[in-house]
Design a protein around this motif. Structure first.
Motif, PDB file in Angstrom:
ATOM      1  N   THR A   1       0.810  -1.221   0.000  1.00 39.78           N
ATOM      2  CA  THR A   1       0.000   0.000   0.000  1.00 39.78           C
ATOM      3  C   THR A   1       0.842   1.270   0.000  1.00 39.78           C
ATOM      4  O   THR A   1       0.298   2.375  -0.104  1.00 39.78           O
ATOM      5  CB  THR A   1      -0.926   0.030   1.231  1.00 39.78           C
ATOM      6  OG1 THR A   1      -0.117  -0.096   2.416  1.00 39.78           O
ATOM      7  CG2 THR A   1      -1.947  -1.088   1.174  1.00 39.78           C
TER       8      THR A   1
ATOM      9  N   ALA B   1      -0.907  12.255  10.113  1.00 36.32           N
ATOM     10  CA  ALA B   1      -1.859  11.765  11.101  1.00 36.32           C
ATOM     11  C   ALA B   1      -1.272  11.909  12.503  1.00 36.32           C
ATOM     12  O   ALA B   1      -0.051  11.903  12.675  1.00 36.32           O
ATOM     13  CB  ALA B   1      -2.165  10.293  10.830  1.00 36.32           C
TER      14      ALA B   1
ATOM     15  N   ALA C   1       1.796   9.737  13.460  1.00 38.82           N
ATOM     16  CA  ALA C   1       2.509   9.383  12.223  1.00 38.82           C
ATOM     17  C   ALA C   1       3.951   9.019  12.560  1.00 38.82           C
ATOM     18  O   ALA C   1       4.563   9.605  13.454  1.00 38.82           O
ATOM     19  CB  ALA C   1       2.472  10.541  11.239  1.00 38.82           C
ATOM     20  N   ARG C   2       4.469   8.039  11.826  1.00 40.74           N
ATOM     21  CA  ARG C   2       5.841   7.584  12.045  1.00 40.74           C
ATOM     22  C   ARG C   2       6.674   7.930  10.820  1.00 40.74           C
ATOM     23  O   ARG C   2       6.326   7.567   9.703  1.00 40.74           O
ATOM     24  CB  ARG C   2       5.852   6.081  12.283  1.00 40.74           C
ATOM     25  CG  ARG C   2       5.127   5.678  13.559  1.00 40.74           C
ATOM     26  CD  ARG C   2       5.021   4.171  13.671  1.00 40.74           C
ATOM     27  NE  ARG C   2       4.203   3.583  12.621  1.00 40.74           N
ATOM     28  CZ  ARG C   2       2.890   3.330  12.735  1.00 40.74           C
ATOM     29  NH1 ARG C   2       2.257   3.642  13.838  1.00 40.74           N
ATOM     30  NH2 ARG C   2       2.228   2.781  11.742  1.00 40.74           N
TER      31      ARG C   2
ATOM     32  N   TYR D   1       5.210   6.284   1.423  1.00 42.54           N
ATOM     33  CA  TYR D   1       4.291   6.665   2.497  1.00 42.54           C
ATOM     34  C   TYR D   1       3.014   5.842   2.388  1.00 42.54           C
ATOM     35  O   TYR D   1       2.674   5.314   1.338  1.00 42.54           O
ATOM     36  CB  TYR D   1       3.967   8.165   2.428  1.00 42.54           C
ATOM     37  CG  TYR D   1       3.195   8.558   1.198  1.00 42.54           C
ATOM     38  CD1 TYR D   1       1.809   8.650   1.220  1.00 42.54           C
ATOM     39  CD2 TYR D   1       3.845   8.827  -0.007  1.00 42.54           C
ATOM     40  CE1 TYR D   1       1.091   8.986   0.080  1.00 42.54           C
ATOM     41  CE2 TYR D   1       3.136   9.167  -1.146  1.00 42.54           C
ATOM     42  CZ  TYR D   1       1.766   9.243  -1.094  1.00 42.54           C
ATOM     43  OH  TYR D   1       1.059   9.576  -2.225  1.00 42.54           O
ATOM     44  N   THR D   2       2.322   5.748   3.524  1.00 46.89           N
ATOM     45  CA  THR D   2       0.994   5.130   3.539  1.00 46.89           C
ATOM     46  C   THR D   2      -0.001   6.162   4.047  1.00 46.89           C
ATOM     47  O   THR D   2       0.363   7.090   4.779  1.00 46.89           O
ATOM     48  CB  THR D   2       0.931   3.879   4.434  1.00 46.89           C
ATOM     49  OG1 THR D   2       1.242   4.245   5.784  1.00 46.89           O
ATOM     50  CG2 THR D   2       1.877   2.795   3.942  1.00 46.89           C
ATOM     51  N   VAL D   3      -1.247   5.975   3.649  1.00 42.95           N
ATOM     52  CA  VAL D   3      -2.321   6.889   4.028  1.00 42.95           C
ATOM     53  C   VAL D   3      -3.368   6.087   4.793  1.00 42.95           C
ATOM     54  O   VAL D   3      -3.739   4.990   4.376  1.00 42.95           O
ATOM     55  CB  VAL D   3      -2.950   7.538   2.775  1.00 42.95           C
ATOM     56  CG1 VAL D   3      -4.102   8.444   3.139  1.00 42.95           C
ATOM     57  CG2 VAL D   3      -1.889   8.295   1.993  1.00 42.95           C
ATOM     58  N   GLU D   4      -3.842   6.632   5.915  1.00 45.98           N
ATOM     59  CA  GLU D   4      -4.886   5.943   6.665  1.00 45.98           C
ATOM     60  C   GLU D   4      -6.247   6.229   6.043  1.00 45.98           C
ATOM     61  O   GLU D   4      -6.352   7.042   5.116  1.00 45.98           O
ATOM     62  CB  GLU D   4      -4.840   6.331   8.144  1.00 45.98           C
ATOM     63  CG  GLU D   4      -5.145   7.785   8.406  1.00 45.98           C
ATOM     64  CD  GLU D   4      -5.149   8.129   9.894  1.00 45.98           C
ATOM     65  OE1 GLU D   4      -4.542   7.420  10.694  1.00 45.98           O
ATOM     66  OE2 GLU D   4      -5.797   9.119  10.231  1.00 45.98           O
ATOM     67  N   SER D   5      -7.281   5.585   6.547  1.00 47.01           N
ATOM     68  CA  SER D   5      -8.613   5.679   5.942  1.00 47.01           C
ATOM     69  C   SER D   5      -9.172   7.100   5.917  1.00 47.01           C
ATOM     70  O   SER D   5      -9.965   7.442   5.057  1.00 47.01           O
ATOM     71  CB  SER D   5      -9.588   4.750   6.664  1.00 47.01           C
ATOM     72  OG  SER D   5      -9.667   5.103   8.034  1.00 47.01           O
ATOM     73  N   SER D   6      -8.724   7.948   6.837  1.00 45.17           N
ATOM     74  CA  SER D   6      -9.207   9.330   6.870  1.00 45.17           C
ATOM     75  C   SER D   6      -8.501  10.227   5.853  1.00 45.17           C
ATOM     76  O   SER D   6      -8.860  11.387   5.691  1.00 45.17           O
ATOM     77  CB  SER D   6      -9.019   9.919   8.275  1.00 45.17           C
ATOM     78  OG  SER D   6      -7.633  10.057   8.552  1.00 45.17           O
TER      79      SER D   6
ATOM     80  N   MET E   1       0.209   8.342   7.375  1.00 45.11           N
ATOM     81  CA  MET E   1       0.513   7.613   8.602  1.00 45.11           C
ATOM     82  C   MET E   1       1.970   7.198   8.714  1.00 45.11           C
ATOM     83  O   MET E   1       2.606   7.441   9.708  1.00 45.11           O
ATOM     84  CB  MET E   1      -0.395   6.379   8.713  1.00 45.11           C
ATOM     85  CG  MET E   1      -0.282   5.671  10.019  1.00 45.11           C
ATOM     86  SD  MET E   1      -0.837   6.793  11.319  1.00 45.11           S
ATOM     87  CE  MET E   1      -0.192   5.982  12.741  1.00 45.11           C
ATOM     88  N   ASP E   2       2.492   6.518   7.708  1.00 40.13           N
ATOM     89  CA  ASP E   2       3.872   6.032   7.744  1.00 40.13           C
ATOM     90  C   ASP E   2       4.664   6.686   6.624  1.00 40.13           C
ATOM     91  O   ASP E   2       4.182   6.784   5.497  1.00 40.13           O
ATOM     92  CB  ASP E   2       3.916   4.512   7.546  1.00 40.13           C
ATOM     93  CG  ASP E   2       3.216   3.773   8.667  1.00 40.13           C
ATOM     94  OD1 ASP E   2       3.682   3.876   9.808  1.00 40.13           O
ATOM     95  OD2 ASP E   2       2.211   3.102   8.390  1.00 40.13           O
TER      96      ASP E   2
END
Length: 125
Positions: A28, A52, A55-56, A79-84, A88-89
């Motif tokens: 992802t 977020a 976030a890390r 990077y990753t994106v959270e549902s909102s 996030m990462d």
């Protein structure tokens, strides 16, 4: 005892060497250009975005870094994106990871390409 200590030191050096050249990213993860403007606000691929809560961010050596310490730097990242929709990462790419040129930049590319998690490569159909 001495043999165990030597083995542990050797194992630790191997882990550090691997972290500097090759990390495993989730399927992802997307690639982009990130600039921390004023934490938690960022520019992602030239567009405003936000990190977020919790976030890390990991640097080239896979060590956690506070995002505010990266303010103003233009960084090539995965990077990753959270549902909102918040980021996030974040992994700041090292030289070996930047060499892997084919990596999706959008969710649409990610959905239509094939990911090989074993060697961390993408291929277009």
């Amino acid at each position: 005892m001495y043999r165990c200590a030597l083995s542990l030191a050797l194992a630790a050096s191997c882990v550090v060497a691997q972290a500097q050249t090759h990390r495993f990213f989730p399927a992802t993860a997307l690639r982009g250009e990130l600039v921390v403007t004023q934490f938690p606000d960022v520019q992602l691929n030239g567009q405003p975005a936000r990190l977020a809560p919790g976030a890390r961010v990991k640097n080239e050596d896979n060590l956690w870094v506070p995002p505010a310490g990266l303010t103003g730097q233009k960084l090539l990242v995965h990077y990753t994106v959270e549902s909102s929709g918040l980021i996030m990462d974040v992994w700041v790419l090292n030289a070996a990871e930047r060499e892997n040129k084919l990596w999706p930049r959008t969710p649409a590319e990610s959905a239509s390409w094939q990911f090989n998690p074993g060697n961390q490569t993408w291929s277009k159909p």
